[in-house]
Design a protein around this motif. Sequence first.
Motif, PDB file in Angstrom:
ATOM      1  N   MET A 178      -9.816  -6.030   5.276  1.00  0.00           N
ATOM      2  CA  MET A 178      -8.382  -6.074   4.982  1.00  0.00           C
ATOM      3  C   MET A 178      -7.697  -6.982   5.994  1.00  0.00           C
ATOM      4  O   MET A 178      -8.128  -7.071   7.149  1.00  0.00           O
ATOM      5  CB  MET A 178      -7.782  -4.670   4.995  1.00  0.00           C
ATOM      6  N   GLN A 188      -4.784   1.212   6.019  1.00  0.00           N
ATOM      7  CA  GLN A 188      -4.261   0.041   5.321  1.00  0.00           C
ATOM      8  C   GLN A 188      -2.848  -0.300   5.784  1.00  0.00           C
ATOM      9  O   GLN A 188      -2.505  -1.479   5.968  1.00  0.00           O
ATOM     10  CB  GLN A 188      -4.286   0.293   3.806  1.00  0.00           C
ATOM     11  N   THR A 189      -2.040   0.728   5.988  1.00  0.00           N
ATOM     12  CA  THR A 189      -0.671   0.498   6.442  1.00  0.00           C
ATOM     13  C   THR A 189      -0.651  -0.061   7.862  1.00  0.00           C
ATOM     14  O   THR A 189       0.100  -0.991   8.169  1.00  0.00           O
ATOM     15  CB  THR A 189       0.139   1.801   6.366  1.00  0.00           C
ATOM     16  N   ASN A 228     -13.520  -8.377  -1.089  1.00  0.00           N
ATOM     17  CA  ASN A 228     -14.242  -7.123  -0.893  1.00  0.00           C
ATOM     18  C   ASN A 228     -15.424  -6.973  -1.846  1.00  0.00           C
ATOM     19  O   ASN A 228     -16.398  -6.304  -1.514  1.00  0.00           O
ATOM     20  CB  ASN A 228     -13.280  -5.936  -1.005  1.00  0.00           C
ATOM     21  N   ASN A 241      -7.826  -9.884  -2.120  1.00  0.00           N
ATOM     22  CA  ASN A 241      -8.486  -8.729  -1.510  1.00  0.00           C
ATOM     23  C   ASN A 241      -9.648  -8.243  -2.365  1.00  0.00           C
ATOM     24  O   ASN A 241     -10.724  -7.910  -1.853  1.00  0.00           O
ATOM     25  CB  ASN A 241      -7.491  -7.583  -1.300  1.00  0.00           C
ATOM     26  N   GLN A 292      -7.320   6.766   4.898  1.00  0.00           N
ATOM     27  CA  GLN A 292      -7.550   5.422   4.341  1.00  0.00           C
ATOM     28  C   GLN A 292      -6.225   4.710   4.116  1.00  0.00           C
ATOM     29  O   GLN A 292      -6.068   3.526   4.432  1.00  0.00           O
ATOM     30  CB  GLN A 292      -8.322   5.526   3.018  1.00  0.00           C
ATOM     31  N   SER A 293      -5.257   5.463   3.573  1.00  0.00           N
ATOM     32  CA  SER A 293      -3.942   4.877   3.329  1.00  0.00           C
ATOM     33  C   SER A 293      -3.277   4.470   4.636  1.00  0.00           C
ATOM     34  O   SER A 293      -2.665   3.395   4.745  1.00  0.00           O
ATOM     35  CB  SER A 293      -3.066   5.884   2.574  1.00  0.00           C
ATOM     36  N   PHE A 344       0.828  -1.182   0.000  1.00  0.00           N
ATOM     37  CA  PHE A 344       0.000   0.000   0.000  1.00  0.00           C
ATOM     38  C   PHE A 344       0.875   1.250   0.000  1.00  0.00           C
ATOM     39  O   PHE A 344       1.958   1.261   0.573  1.00  0.00           O
ATOM     40  CB  PHE A 344      -0.900   0.029   1.241  1.00  0.00           C
ATOM     41  N   TRP A 403     -15.920   4.092   5.942  1.00  0.00           N
ATOM     42  CA  TRP A 403     -14.689   4.036   5.146  1.00  0.00           C
ATOM     43  C   TRP A 403     -14.703   5.122   4.072  1.00  0.00           C
ATOM     44  O   TRP A 403     -13.703   5.820   3.865  1.00  0.00           O
ATOM     45  CB  TRP A 403     -14.553   2.658   4.509  1.00  0.00           C
ATOM     46  N   TYR A 461      -2.723  -9.950  -1.117  1.00  0.00           N
ATOM     47  CA  TYR A 461      -2.117  -8.700  -1.567  1.00  0.00           C
ATOM     48  C   TYR A 461      -1.786  -8.666  -3.053  1.00  0.00           C
ATOM     49  O   TYR A 461      -1.853  -7.611  -3.680  1.00  0.00           O
ATOM     50  CB  TYR A 461      -0.838  -8.419  -0.775  1.00  0.00           C
TER      51      TYR A 461
END
Length: 365
Positions: A148, A266-267, A137, A133, A262-263, A20, A254, A128
Amino acid sequence: MQRRKFLKAAGVGTVAAAAFPMPAIAQSNPQIKWRLTSSFPKSLDTIYGAAEVFSKAVAEATDNAFQVQVFAAGELLPGLQAMDAVSNGTVEMCHTAPYYYVGKDPTFAFGTAVPFGINSRMQNGWRYYGGGNELMNEFYKKYNIVGMPGGNTGAQMGGWFRKEIKSVDDFKGLKMRIGGFAGQVIAKLGAVPQQIAAGDIYPALEKGTIDAAEWVGPYDDEKLGFYKVAPYYYYPGWWEGGAMLEFFINSAKWAELPKNYQSLVQTAAGLANVHMQAKYDAVNPAALKRLASSGAILKPFPNEVMEACFGAANQLYDETNAKNPDFKKVYEALKAYRADQYLWFQISEYTNDTFMMIQQRKKTL
């Protein structure tokens, strides 16, 4: 931990984080407070702890502007209701095992693990980089959630049994706590599967309400005390060769998050994913030794049992594919991926690991 230190730590040595883009945190971050309900009790510090790793990372990277408060199973609602609470917007997110919800749709099982599926390394590759994913989703949209990866236990143990398992016949009438799709597999062998939350397993096993139970592996199982009431400890957990946990987020919540948040989410989820298995791998060996010294009797499932379970699982896959298009779509993709992965792993990991395990048995390590 400073923001720069966290971002550096999150990006080093983790497939998850590398998958990501790193968030570009603005100087002025919006103030957001979310609630995360876990499916696990605080006493299981590794599996529950992944949510705390996530929460801490998000808070520190935003100077506490984005706060995610973690609640253990039972504090807001029962652990097995976590996904429903996210789906209907009662809470913003949860940390859970998707296969708890196979009663709603068996496709949820792919979010965690399916019998004779793939190991944890393969899980990360599939989720990934193998389209996993996206597939999951697409399915989760029906339940108003975004999912996630949020941790993996690695290959699990096969559980604790009051009596020895010598043949397939020993499964007839056996009442076993077992999660997800695997319960339907052992039902084909005559067993009676039960889905029970972690905190309720020991009393059921002690009272004889169930005859056997599986949870995760040595570290957690020791904490839960199963060895005190069921001495036979079987392996492997063929239904969870790499059990994935997930963070589920309400779709509307979300969508409201700024892109940089959002980033970051994910991290932070990727960091939690790596953290969980790393800790389990570190603590399971010593726990296994302690269990053995406390009287646990380690036994592999007989090959006859493994073959019977493998056959029953394939039969169940065929039956479910025939009536559930969502399940079939994910299964066919995973099946093709699994075939290639085991072709590769038998050349790489298997030969190296087998040699080293022989050295361990020879006591040359």
